[in-house]
Scaffold this active site. Structure first.
Site, PDB file in Angstrom:
ATOM      1  CB  SER B 161       0.531   7.885   1.860  1.00  0.00           C
ATOM      2  OG  SER B 161      -0.023   6.739   1.309  1.00  0.00           O
ATOM      3  CG  ASP B 327       6.719   2.970   0.334  1.00  0.00           C
ATOM      4  OD1 ASP B 327       5.869   2.103   0.051  1.00  0.00           O
ATOM      5  OD2 ASP B 327       6.446   4.176   0.460  1.00  0.00           O
ATOM      6  CG  HIS B 360       3.476   3.449   2.562  1.00  0.00           C
ATOM      7  ND1 HIS B 360       3.888   4.367   1.618  1.00  0.00           N
ATOM      8  CD2 HIS B 360       2.247   3.848   2.961  1.00  0.00           C
ATOM      9  CE1 HIS B 360       2.934   5.279   1.451  1.00  0.00           C
ATOM     10  NE2 HIS B 360       1.937   4.989   2.253  1.00  0.00           N
TER      11      HIS B 360
END
Lengths: 205, 391
Positions: B161, B327, B360
């Site tokens: 991320s 995600d 995610h």
């Protein structure tokens, strides 16, 4: 060329025989990485793989190979000109939507392209269609007509014609018999076309 | 309990219990905004030993609300480190073999200079006087930390991320110092949709009357409600519809029937409220504004004339990208466009897409396929670098 029947598939060993040590190699349709792993071990190549199935890619990466998920028909455009010494398309040509474009991309990306494919001119294939009236199912072509990933079959002669059409020079070529052994190089094309179950071509632009 | 956590978090912001390096006025940090930060400090943790050749260092980059406590109990929450499933003795990133470094990013709130730390020029917390920082600035500060530790070349830079953005920035700005790069569940830019979610979060924080124009620490208040709402909205983006449905469905929370009111009737409401409230105990609201801003500003292609491939031209770094099918914050397409750029740049790149419905957040969870990809990639890179003792 000597081949070792205890090693990986004989056609893979033959392909490896064409590749010089420490070359940069892109294997298009690399599957679970069998050829790449062999080339890295046997020829210390700097190898990369492209494979359409994510499962195959994940296996490659887990075994330490450099591979990405990709489609030969659409993703080769992202590679730079002459980015590799060899681009290999092993038993994948017949599964592409546009073999002509794929072949042109291979010749653009690689100094040399090595293409292997099942020969649809093989006598057993002809025999099956001629006398049994059925689409052939052989060891190299194990799918029924309705669920095959292979959509563009060709014979050795067809492939040679395609090479001429895209301006590729055949640097060397080899036909393999049913046991995967090379057919004598002195034999004429028609003999290869009839008795070769698969073929390996080394091409240059 | 909550107040105690808040007190510990405040202490950690200035005097972290982890290692910390303080860069004096002789070592200013030039920021992308044009401003200069000096003096400043970076808090960090290390695990394992640096080998004699200084070739086994792995830098872990944390995500938006992460910190340097990647493989030890968190001093504020008391919970295990955020990537302890992956990092530790005998684990995939084996601290018996690797020297693992993880820093609290610039602008963070657990000991690196950020809005909650004391501004040495005024003697009061920085608040919004802290210059806005970028992913590039975070990496610049990490470079100074890595220099400070005497390491020329990192064996690997790994992160998910926002951490993945730092990995890309490292590989782009300092290719000669990064042997392998593992950007996970990330993108080379923050999308418009992602910026939109962040803006909702920031507006929630700033709408809280206890935010006090960012001067809440001196006012003795905390914008808990605003920050909790921000966290609740963000948390939804970290999960997937399928996982939420599997876990909660429309199940009711501790009741047999709807109340026809606005209590947390549904389990999902109760879950989000819990996520929001436990977050405010450990995280600084202003820091949340700065971190989200840094992500929004990230656009690696824009820094290179709009061509992402130019960000990696001539690189010898080996890349392995990972995405997750469910995600929707950083969908697979984001990773694939980075892969295409790396191909165009002639880089060595692997790309693994992992099938999961955990969204995610999957990068923080026990995902065997993720671990085997990282393991295979690092082992082969170690062999290629001649670090046989690592493989």
């Amino acid at each position: 060329m000597s081949v070792n029947s205890n090693g990986p598939r004989i056609d893979l060993q033959l392909i490896a025989g064409f590749i010089r040590p420490r070359a940069r190699v892109l294997d298009v349709g690399c599957g679970d990485g069998e050829l790449l792993a062999y080339l890295e071990q046997d020829k210390q190549v700097d190898g990369r793989g492209v494979e359409i199935s994510q499962r195959g890619v994940n296996e490659c990466v887990a075994r330490g190979l450099s591979a990405i998920q990709g489609d030969a028909d659409t993703d080769l455009v992202f590679y730079p000109d002459k980015g590799f010494d060899y681009v290999i398309l092993s038993q994948t040509l017949q599964a592409t939507r546009n073999p002509r474009e794929v072949l042109k991309q291979l010749l653009r990306i690689g100094e040399r392209a090595i293409v292997s494919f099942p020969n649809f001119g093989y006598w057993r294939v002809r025999f099956s269609l001629l006398f049994r009236g059925r689409m052939p199912v052989t060891r190299d072509l194990p799918y029924s007509w309705y669920d095959t990933p292979n959509i563009h079959f060709c014979t050795i002669r067809d492939f040679v014609a395609l090479c001429q059409e895209v301006g590729a020079t055949v640097e060397s070529a080899m036909a393999l018999d049913r046991d995967g052994h090379p057919i004598g190089v002195s034999m004429p094309w028609w003999f290869w076309n009839l008795f070769g179950q698969q073929a390996v071509f080394v091409l240059k632009r | 309990m909550a107040a105690e956590r808040a007190r510990i978090a405040n202490n950690e912001a200035n005097e972290p219990s982890s290692k910390v390096v303080r860069f004096g006025e002789d070592m200013p940090l030039k920021l992308d905004s044009g401003k200069v930060l000096s003096p400043f400090q970076i808090a960090y943790q290390t695990y394992g030993e640096l080998n004699a050749a200084r070739s086994n260092a792995v830098l872990i980059c944390h995500a938006l609300t992460g910190d340097q406590h990647v493989a030890n109990d968190n001093p504020v929450t008391g919970k295990p480190g955020w990537w302890e499933v992956l990092i530790g003795p005998g684990k995939v990133i084996d601290t018996n073999r690797f020297f693992v470094i993880c820093s609290n990013v610039l602008g963070g709130c657990l000991g690196s200079t950020g809005p909650a730390t004391i501004n040495p020029h005024t003697g009061r917390p920085w608040g919004l006087d802290m210059p806005v920082v970028t992913i590039g600035d975070m990496v610049r500060a990490q470079v100074m930390l890595v220099d400070h530790l005497g390491i020329d070349r990192l064996f690997s830079v790994i992160g998910g991320s926002m951490g993945g953005m730092q990995v890309l920035q490292w590989a782009s700005s300092h290719p000669e110092r990064v042997h392998t790069a593992l950007p996970i569940a990330t993108g080379a830019r923050h999308s418009s949709q992602n910026i939109a979610f962040h803006e909702v979060g920031r507006q929630a924080v700033m709408a809280d009357p206890d935010w006090r124009g960012g001067r809440y620490i001196e006012a003795g208040t905390r914008p808990e409600k605003g920050l909790a709402v921000a966290r609740m909205a963000a948390h939804i983006t970290y999960l997937s519809e399928a996982a939420l449905h599997r876990k909660f469905g429309r199940n009711l929370q501790d009741r047999a029937a709807l109340t026809f009111g606005f209590d947390a009737d549904f389990q999902i409401e109760s879950y989000l409220r819990h996520q929001g409230m436990s977050f405010v105990d450990r995280f600084d609201a202003n820091s949340y504004l700065y971190m989200t801003r840094a992500m929004d500003y990230f656009d690696l292609a824009a820094d290179h004339g709009g061509r992402l491939a130019d960000a990696f031209r001539g690189t010898s770094t080996r890349f392995c990208l990972v995405s997750f099918t469910s995600d929707w914050l950083f969908p697979t397409e984001e990773s694939r466009s980075i892969v295409h750029a790396l191909n165009a740049a002639g880089a060595s790149v692997s790309f693994v897409e992992i099938e999961t419905d955990r969204g995610h957040d999957a990068f923080l969870l026990d995902e065997p396929e993720l671990f085997s990809a990282i393991d295979g990639f690092l082992r082969s890179a170690a062999r290629a670098r001649g670090l046989e003792e690592l493989s």
